[in-house]
Design a protein around this motif. Structure first.
Motif, PDB file in Angstrom:
ATOM      1  N   GLY A  37      50.213  34.193  33.983  1.00 39.76           N
ATOM      2  CA  GLY A  37      50.359  33.578  35.302  1.00 39.76           C
ATOM      3  C   GLY A  37      50.936  34.535  36.331  1.00 39.76           C
ATOM      4  N   LEU A  38      51.975  35.252  35.923  1.00 40.95           N
ATOM      5  CA  LEU A  38      52.564  36.242  36.837  1.00 40.95           C
ATOM      6  C   LEU A  38      51.576  37.362  37.150  1.00 40.95           C
ATOM      7  CD1 LEU A  38      56.178  36.571  35.404  1.00 40.95           C
ATOM      8  CD2 LEU A  38      55.508  35.583  37.588  1.00 40.95           C
ATOM      9  N   GLY A  39      50.880  37.849  36.127  1.00 36.82           N
ATOM     10  CA  GLY A  39      49.909  38.924  36.337  1.00 36.82           C
ATOM     11  C   GLY A  39      48.780  38.504  37.247  1.00 36.82           C
ATOM     12  N   ASP A  40      48.237  37.307  37.027  1.00 33.09           N
ATOM     13  CA  ASP A  40      47.160  36.812  37.889  1.00 33.09           C
ATOM     14  C   ASP A  40      47.637  36.642  39.328  1.00 33.09           C
ATOM     15  OD1 ASP A  40      45.353  36.787  35.844  1.00 33.09           O
ATOM     16  OD2 ASP A  40      45.517  34.632  35.462  1.00 33.09           O
ATOM     17  N   GLY A  41      48.858  36.151  39.491  1.00 31.51           N
ATOM     18  CA  GLY A  41      49.395  35.982  40.840  1.00 31.51           C
ATOM     19  C   GLY A  41      49.576  37.293  41.562  1.00 31.51           C
ATOM     20  N   ILE A  42      50.087  38.289  40.863  1.00 34.55           N
ATOM     21  CA  ILE A  42      50.289  39.599  41.490  1.00 34.55           C
ATOM     22  C   ILE A  42      48.952  40.236  41.850  1.00 34.55           C
ATOM     23  CG2 ILE A  42      51.103  41.954  41.046  1.00 34.55           C
ATOM     24  CD1 ILE A  42      53.375  40.671  39.387  1.00 34.55           C
ATOM     25  N   VAL A  43      47.986  40.191  40.925  1.00 39.39           N
ATOM     26  CA  VAL A  43      46.678  40.787  41.200  1.00 39.39           C
ATOM     27  C   VAL A  43      46.004  40.093  42.372  1.00 39.39           C
ATOM     28  CG1 VAL A  43      44.347  41.072  40.274  1.00 39.39           C
ATOM     29  CG2 VAL A  43      46.308  41.699  38.900  1.00 39.39           C
ATOM     30  N   THR A  44      46.063  38.777  42.406  1.00 36.34           N
ATOM     31  CA  THR A  44      45.420  38.034  43.494  1.00 36.34           C
ATOM     32  C   THR A  44      46.109  38.290  44.827  1.00 36.34           C
ATOM     33  OG1 THR A  44      44.817  36.338  41.895  1.00 36.34           O
ATOM     34  CG2 THR A  44      44.653  35.754  44.204  1.00 36.34           C
ATOM     35  N   SER A  45      47.433  38.368  44.830  1.00 35.96           N
ATOM     36  CA  SER A  45      48.132  38.635  46.093  1.00 35.96           C
ATOM     37  C   SER A  45      47.801  40.027  46.620  1.00 35.96           C
ATOM     38  CB  SER A  45      49.634  38.469  45.923  1.00 35.96           C
ATOM     39  OG  SER A  45      50.167  39.508  45.119  1.00 35.96           O
ATOM     40  N   LYS A  46      47.696  41.003  45.719  1.00 35.32           N
ATOM     41  CA  LYS A  46      47.329  42.354  46.155  1.00 35.32           C
ATOM     42  C   LYS A  46      45.882  42.401  46.621  1.00 35.32           C
ATOM     43  CE  LYS A  46      51.293  44.131  45.335  1.00 35.32           C
ATOM     44  NZ  LYS A  46      52.170  44.570  46.402  1.00 35.32           N
ATOM     45  N   PHE A  47      45.024  41.582  46.029  1.00 29.29           N
ATOM     46  CA  PHE A  47      43.633  41.499  46.478  1.00 29.29           C
ATOM     47  C   PHE A  47      43.555  40.963  47.900  1.00 29.29           C
ATOM     48  CE2 PHE A  47      39.877  38.584  46.679  1.00 29.29           C
ATOM     49  CZ  PHE A  47      38.911  39.555  46.843  1.00 29.29           C
ATOM     50  N   ILE A  48      44.271  39.885  48.164  1.00 29.97           N
ATOM     51  CA  ILE A  48      44.289  39.316  49.518  1.00 29.97           C
ATOM     52  C   ILE A  48      44.896  40.318  50.505  1.00 29.97           C
ATOM     53  CG2 ILE A  48      45.202  37.439  50.939  1.00 29.97           C
ATOM     54  CD1 ILE A  48      43.027  36.564  49.006  1.00 29.97           C
ATOM     55  N   GLU A  49      45.954  40.993  50.093  1.00 34.73           N
ATOM     56  CA  GLU A  49      46.580  41.996  50.950  1.00 34.73           C
ATOM     57  C   GLU A  49      45.608  43.141  51.244  1.00 34.73           C
ATOM     58  OE1 GLU A  49      50.223  45.170  50.524  1.00 34.73           O
ATOM     59  OE2 GLU A  49      50.422  43.213  49.550  1.00 34.73           O
ATOM     60  N   GLY A  50      44.843  43.565  50.234  1.00 30.15           N
ATOM     61  CA  GLY A  50      43.867  44.636  50.437  1.00 30.15           C
ATOM     62  C   GLY A  50      42.739  44.224  51.368  1.00 30.15           C
ATOM     63  N   ILE A  51      42.306  42.961  51.264  1.00 33.27           N
ATOM     64  CA  ILE A  51      41.249  42.487  52.161  1.00 33.27           C
ATOM     65  C   ILE A  51      41.747  42.438  53.604  1.00 33.27           C
ATOM     66  CG2 ILE A  51      39.896  40.440  52.794  1.00 33.27           C
ATOM     67  CD1 ILE A  51      39.400  39.946  49.912  1.00 33.27           C
TER      68      ILE A  51
END
Length: 84
Positions: free
Chosen positions: A26-40
């Protein structure tokens, strides 16, 4: 009595294994998704490459949780210390 203690230890171990794997995934998915949104938001033109890398990363993170589920099932049903 010894068998009951081993079964209880296997159940507790499987529960801890699955709980920590779920928290980690859960933590890993949240971090990856937040960085994805930040990158977009920083570079919208790189959305395709970011999306592909995000899907691969999330898949690998979820594989960790699935492997933990398999290890927990092995601890429960294929434990050589529990006399069956």
């Amino acid at each position: 009595m010894e068998n009951a203690i081993m079964v209880a230890a296997a159940l507790i171990g499987a529960g801890i294994c699955m709980g920590l794997a779920a928290i980690g995934a859960g933590l890993g998915d949240g971090i990856v998704t937040s960085k994805f949104i930040e990158g977009i938001t920083r570079q919208p033109e790189a959305q395709g490459a970011l999306f592909t890398n995000t899907l691969i990363s999330v898949g690998l993170i979820e594989a960790m949780a699935i492997i933990a589920a398999v290890v927990a099932l092995i601890m429960l049903y294929a434990n050589p210390l529990i006399g069956g």
